[in-house]
Write a protein that holds these residues in place. Structure first.
Motif, mmCIF file in Angstrom:
data_model
loop_
_atom_site.group_PDB
_atom_site.id
_atom_site.type_symbol
_atom_site.label_atom_id
_atom_site.label_comp_id
_atom_site.label_asym_id
_atom_site.label_seq_id
_atom_site.Cartn_x
_atom_site.Cartn_y
_atom_site.Cartn_z
ATOM 1 N N PRO A 6 0.900 -1.242 0.044
ATOM 2 C CA PRO A 6 0.054 0.021 -0.024
ATOM 3 C C PRO A 6 0.773 1.455 0.032
ATOM 4 C CG PRO A 6 -0.921 -1.570 1.458
ATOM 5 C CD PRO A 6 0.427 -2.283 0.999
ATOM 6 N N GLU A 7 1.965 1.184 0.543
ATOM 7 C CA GLU A 7 2.845 2.343 0.648
ATOM 8 C C GLU A 7 3.489 2.473 -0.665
ATOM 9 O OE1 GLU A 7 2.980 -0.115 2.846
ATOM 10 O OE2 GLU A 7 4.923 -0.469 3.130
ATOM 11 N N ASP A 8 3.561 1.896 -1.471
ATOM 12 C CA ASP A 8 3.945 1.968 -3.112
ATOM 13 C C ASP A 8 2.842 2.950 -3.890
ATOM 14 O OD1 ASP A 8 5.065 -1.255 -2.967
ATOM 15 O OD2 ASP A 8 6.307 0.438 -2.672
ATOM 16 N N THR A 9 1.647 3.271 -3.246
ATOM 17 C CA THR A 9 0.691 3.987 -3.834
ATOM 18 C C THR A 9 1.179 5.522 -4.004
ATOM 19 O OG1 THR A 9 -1.171 2.883 -2.956
ATOM 20 C CG2 THR A 9 -1.496 5.203 -3.585
ATOM 21 N N GLY A 31 14.859 15.924 -11.074
ATOM 22 C CA GLY A 31 14.649 16.012 -12.642
ATOM 23 C C GLY A 31 15.028 16.942 -13.421
ATOM 24 N N ARG A 32 15.807 17.011 -14.402
ATOM 25 C CA ARG A 32 16.228 18.011 -15.137
ATOM 26 C C ARG A 32 15.269 18.505 -16.273
ATOM 27 N NH1 ARG A 32 21.253 15.072 -17.757
ATOM 28 N NH2 ARG A 32 21.132 16.931 -18.602
ATOM 29 N N TYR A 33 14.330 17.852 -16.735
ATOM 30 C CA TYR A 33 13.371 18.295 -17.706
ATOM 31 C C TYR A 33 11.884 18.479 -17.053
ATOM 32 C CZ TYR A 33 17.178 16.785 -20.307
ATOM 33 O OH TYR A 33 18.548 16.765 -21.129
ATOM 34 N N PRO A 34 11.066 19.134 -17.973
ATOM 35 C CA PRO A 34 9.760 19.205 -17.543
ATOM 36 C C PRO A 34 9.060 17.910 -17.390
ATOM 37 C CG PRO A 34 10.224 20.739 -19.639
ATOM 38 C CD PRO A 34 11.340 19.741 -19.323
ATOM 39 N N TRP A 35 8.310 17.940 -16.271
ATOM 40 C CA TRP A 35 7.524 16.760 -15.919
ATOM 41 C C TRP A 35 6.668 16.297 -16.661
ATOM 42 C CZ3 TRP A 35 10.012 14.077 -12.416
ATOM 43 C CH2 TRP A 35 10.921 14.397 -11.548
ATOM 44 N N GLY A 36 6.286 15.054 -17.044
ATOM 45 C CA GLY A 36 5.000 14.588 -17.541
ATOM 46 C C GLY A 36 3.974 14.414 -16.850
ATOM 47 N N GLN A 37 2.938 13.853 -17.258
ATOM 48 C CA GLN A 37 1.576 13.744 -16.336
ATOM 49 C C GLN A 37 1.891 12.602 -15.341
ATOM 50 O OE1 GLN A 37 1.919 12.133 -19.277
ATOM 51 N NE2 GLN A 37 1.288 9.993 -18.944
ATOM 52 N N GLY A 38 2.647 11.751 -15.670
ATOM 53 C CA GLY A 38 2.752 10.746 -14.504
ATOM 54 C C GLY A 38 1.639 9.531 -14.746
ATOM 55 N N THR A 39 1.934 8.680 -14.157
ATOM 56 C CA THR A 39 0.946 7.291 -14.036
ATOM 57 C C THR A 39 0.515 7.045 -12.658
ATOM 58 O OG1 THR A 39 0.398 5.331 -14.875
ATOM 59 C CG2 THR A 39 2.648 5.581 -14.257
ATOM 60 N N GLN A 40 -0.802 6.828 -12.267
ATOM 61 C CA GLN A 40 -1.489 6.811 -11.028
ATOM 62 C C GLN A 40 -1.378 5.080 -10.484
ATOM 63 O OE1 GLN A 40 -2.466 8.597 -8.396
ATOM 64 N NE2 GLN A 40 -2.325 7.041 -7.200
ATOM 65 N N VAL A 41 -0.539 4.777 -9.624
ATOM 66 C CA VAL A 41 -0.370 3.575 -8.917
ATOM 67 C C VAL A 41 -1.142 3.437 -7.724
ATOM 68 C CG1 VAL A 41 1.179 1.639 -8.059
ATOM 69 C CG2 VAL A 41 1.672 2.924 -10.288
ATOM 70 N N THR A 42 -2.326 2.845 -7.694
ATOM 71 C CA THR A 42 -2.837 2.402 -6.429
ATOM 72 C C THR A 42 -2.918 0.905 -5.961
ATOM 73 O OG1 THR A 42 -4.352 4.190 -7.046
ATOM 74 C CG2 THR A 42 -5.152 2.843 -5.024
ATOM 75 N N ILE A 43 -2.392 0.868 -4.852
ATOM 76 C CA ILE A 43 -2.371 -0.355 -4.024
ATOM 77 C C ILE A 43 -3.316 -0.744 -2.914
ATOM 78 C CG2 ILE A 43 -0.853 -2.432 -3.220
ATOM 79 C CD1 ILE A 43 0.041 -1.100 -5.970
ATOM 80 N N SER A 44 -4.244 -1.491 -3.185
ATOM 81 C CA SER A 44 -5.223 -1.515 -2.216
ATOM 82 C C SER A 44 -6.092 -2.722 -2.349
ATOM 83 C CB SER A 44 -6.368 -0.165 -2.297
ATOM 84 O OG SER A 44 -7.378 -0.416 -1.380
ATOM 85 N N SER A 45 -6.546 -3.187 -1.176
ATOM 86 C CA SER A 45 -7.431 -4.540 -1.529
ATOM 87 C C SER A 45 -8.839 -4.149 -1.361
ATOM 88 C CB SER A 45 -7.078 -5.219 -0.161
ATOM 89 O OG SER A 45 -7.229 -4.753 1.020
#
Length: 118
Positions: A87-90, A104-118
């Protein structure tokens, strides 16, 4: 064009696995050390894994033994295989080319959401 595009996130149960991808423009990727960052809810973004152009890797203690970073220098793409997820990897995962202090040296992208949950 300078661009970072992350993908592969999702919702998984604890103990599960995900594989993230980062497609980078050649100007960012070629010859640079690349890294995966994570921003957990309410926390600052942190560098969790990095890989040199030659393939040497380094991991944060919190992910060592569970995450594997790789790169394809032909495709200008980087990956993060995440196993035994907790869960703490969320958080939102981003890629970038870290400078000598890990920022980070460059403009950030939008990222990707990771959710760890039961």
């Amino acid at each position: 064009q300078v661009q970072l595009v992350e993908s592969g996130g999702g919702l998984v149960q604890p103990g599960g696995s995900l594989r993230l991808s980062c497609a980078a423009s050649r100007s960012i990727f070629s010859g640079n050390t690349m890294g995966w960052y994570r921003q957990a809810p309410g926390k600052e973004r942190e560098l969790v894994a990095r890989i040199t152009n030659g393939g040497f890797t380094n991991y944060a203690d919190s992910v060592t033994g569970r995450f594997t970073i790789t790169r394809d220098n032909v495709k200008n793409t980087m990956y993060l295989q995440m196993n035994s997820l907790k869960p703490e990897d969320t958080g939102v995962y981003y890629c970038n080319a870290p400078n000598y202090v890990g920022t980070g040296r460059y403009p950030w992208g939008q990222g990707t959401q990771v959710t760890i949950s039961s």
